[in-house]
Design a protein around this motif. Structure first.
Motif, short mmCIF file in Angstrom:
data_model
loop_
_atom_site.label_atom_id
_atom_site.label_comp_id
_atom_site.label_asym_id
_atom_site.label_seq_id
_atom_site.Cartn_x
_atom_site.Cartn_y
_atom_site.Cartn_z
N LYS A 87 8.07 5.40 13.87
CA LYS A 87 6.92 5.44 14.77
C LYS A 87 5.88 6.47 14.32
N LYS A 88 6.34 7.61 13.83
CA LYS A 88 5.42 8.70 13.48
C LYS A 88 4.74 8.49 12.13
N HIS A 89 5.48 7.98 11.16
CA HIS A 89 4.97 7.97 9.79
C HIS A 89 4.56 6.59 9.26
N MET A 90 5.20 5.54 9.74
CA MET A 90 4.89 4.21 9.21
C MET A 90 3.98 3.39 10.13
N LEU A 91 4.22 3.48 11.42
CA LEU A 91 3.42 2.70 12.35
C LEU A 91 1.92 2.98 12.23
N GLU A 143 7.99 13.86 -1.87
CA GLU A 143 9.05 14.37 -0.99
C GLU A 143 8.49 15.56 -0.22
N PRO A 144 7.82 15.31 0.91
CA PRO A 144 7.07 16.37 1.60
C PRO A 144 7.89 17.58 2.01
N GLU A 145 9.20 17.42 2.19
CA GLU A 145 9.98 18.53 2.73
C GLU A 145 10.59 19.42 1.64
N LYS A 146 10.29 19.16 0.39
CA LYS A 146 10.77 20.04 -0.67
C LYS A 146 9.99 21.35 -0.67
N ASN A 147 10.57 22.39 -1.26
CA ASN A 147 9.91 23.69 -1.30
C ASN A 147 8.65 23.68 -2.16
N LYS A 148 8.64 22.85 -3.19
CA LYS A 148 7.48 22.78 -4.08
C LYS A 148 6.25 22.37 -3.27
N PRO A 149 5.14 23.06 -3.42
CA PRO A 149 3.93 22.67 -2.70
C PRO A 149 3.55 21.22 -3.00
N HIS A 151 -4.23 2.77 -9.34
CA HIS A 151 -3.20 1.95 -9.98
C HIS A 151 -1.78 2.48 -9.73
N CYS A 152 -1.67 3.29 -8.68
CA CYS A 152 -0.37 3.85 -8.29
C CYS A 152 -0.09 3.54 -6.82
N ILE A 153 1.17 3.56 -6.46
CA ILE A 153 1.58 3.39 -5.07
C ILE A 153 2.42 4.59 -4.66
N PRO A 154 2.04 5.28 -3.58
CA PRO A 154 2.85 6.42 -3.14
C PRO A 154 4.18 5.97 -2.56
N VAL A 155 5.23 6.67 -2.96
CA VAL A 155 6.58 6.42 -2.44
C VAL A 155 7.04 7.69 -1.73
N VAL A 156 7.22 7.59 -0.44
CA VAL A 156 7.63 8.75 0.35
C VAL A 156 9.14 8.73 0.55
N LYS A 157 9.80 9.79 0.12
CA LYS A 157 11.25 9.91 0.31
C LYS A 157 11.54 10.66 1.60
N ALA A 158 12.43 10.11 2.43
CA ALA A 158 12.73 10.73 3.72
C ALA A 158 14.22 10.62 4.02
N TRP A 159 14.83 11.75 4.33
CA TRP A 159 16.26 11.74 4.66
C TRP A 159 16.52 10.96 5.95
N GLN A 160 15.50 10.85 6.80
CA GLN A 160 15.66 10.13 8.06
C GLN A 160 15.99 8.65 7.83
N LEU A 161 15.70 8.15 6.64
CA LEU A 161 15.98 6.75 6.31
C LEU A 161 17.31 6.59 5.58
N ASP A 203 0.81 -1.22 0.00
CA ASP A 203 0.00 0.00 0.00
C ASP A 203 0.84 1.27 0.00
N TYR A 204 1.99 1.23 0.68
CA TYR A 204 2.87 2.40 0.75
C TYR A 204 4.31 1.94 0.66
N ILE A 205 5.13 2.78 0.05
CA ILE A 205 6.57 2.55 0.00
C ILE A 205 7.27 3.75 0.62
N PHE A 206 8.26 3.47 1.46
CA PHE A 206 9.11 4.51 2.02
C PHE A 206 10.54 4.22 1.59
#
Length: 230
Positions: free
Chosen positions: A167-171, A83-89, A103-113, A52-55
């Motif tokens: 804990k905050k984003h995946m759990l 990439e939620p932390e980019k300047n682009k809205p 038919h798409c899967i969201p992929v969240v990019k995070a520097w914390q990983l 359902d989600y990819i990080f």
């Protein structure tokens, strides 16, 4: 009622710098040909599991691993990157057709990983570093829990960013009974495994994660169970 969810964690395939035995850390190096083949094989192993989600981290080798793997997924769904932390809205990358979205899967990019930052060692050959600083010192930098390399991060410091993010984003997603794939790095994933398996700092330094080899956990009733469902 608790719903059963699956967590898949995958260390990226061999990178070009893995191949040449160099400290990589946050240097953004792509996969080698072997790494691409490892990502393909990993994709075949997870092809039957709904996702359902990819990080993923912000580093290209992890993103390559995720996208190559998903090219073999039975769902045929297309990964799209957020990439939620980019300047682009964030709304600029929204999909406005609900049928397409299914038919798409969201992929969240995070520097914390991202991988552990190796500081002054990044780009150095591991064997030559041993010759320069001695095997014992390099072993401490590489394998101890709380001793960082010069200007770099220890595994303990890496865990301070990866575990709170998990804990905050995946759990919360897993608690909804949705399945999550994490494509990341040896040390960022080791710190998450440490949390899930309640490993001590002595145990986690002995943990080895193979490149391109998925790890599977089942989550239900606030309990984690490691299993092999490939």
């Amino acid at each position: 009622m608790s719903k059963k969810a699956t967590l898949i964690m995958m260390r990226h395939g061999q990178s070009e710098w893995n191949k040449h035995n160099l400290f990589t850390g946050w240097v953004d190096i792509p996969l080698s040909q072997k790494g691409i083949e490892e990502a393909i094989e990993a994709g075949k192993k997870i092809a039957h599991i709904p996702i359902d989600y990819i990080f993923t981290s912000t580093l290209f080798r992890a993103q390559m691993t995720a996208t190559i793997s998903m090219a073999y997924h039975q769902s045929g769904k297309v990964p799209y990157f957020i990439e939620p932390e980019k300047n682009k809205p964030e709304e600029w990358s929204q999909i406005h057709d609900e049928n397409v979205k299914k038919h798409c899967i969201p992929v969240v990019k995070a520097w914390q990983l991202n991988e552990r930052m190796y500081g002054d060692l990044q780009g150095l050959n591991k064997q030559k570093t041993i010759e320069q600083f001695g095997k014992e010192q390099v072993q401490k930098w590489r394998r101890s829990f709380d001793i960082p390399p010069p200007e770099g991060e220890s595994l303990a410091m890496t865990a301070e960013r990866t575990i709170p993010y998990f804990k905050k984003h995946m759990l919360p997603i897993l608690e909804q009974g949705k399945n999550v794939l994490i494509a990341a790095h040896g040390n960022s994933l080791r710190s998450i495994v440490m949390y899930l398996d309640h490993l001590s700092k002595e145990q986690v330094v002995e943990l080895e994660l193979a490149t391109g080899e998925p790890l599977f956990y089942t989550f239900m009733h606030n309990t984690w169970e490691k299993n092999d469902i490939s």
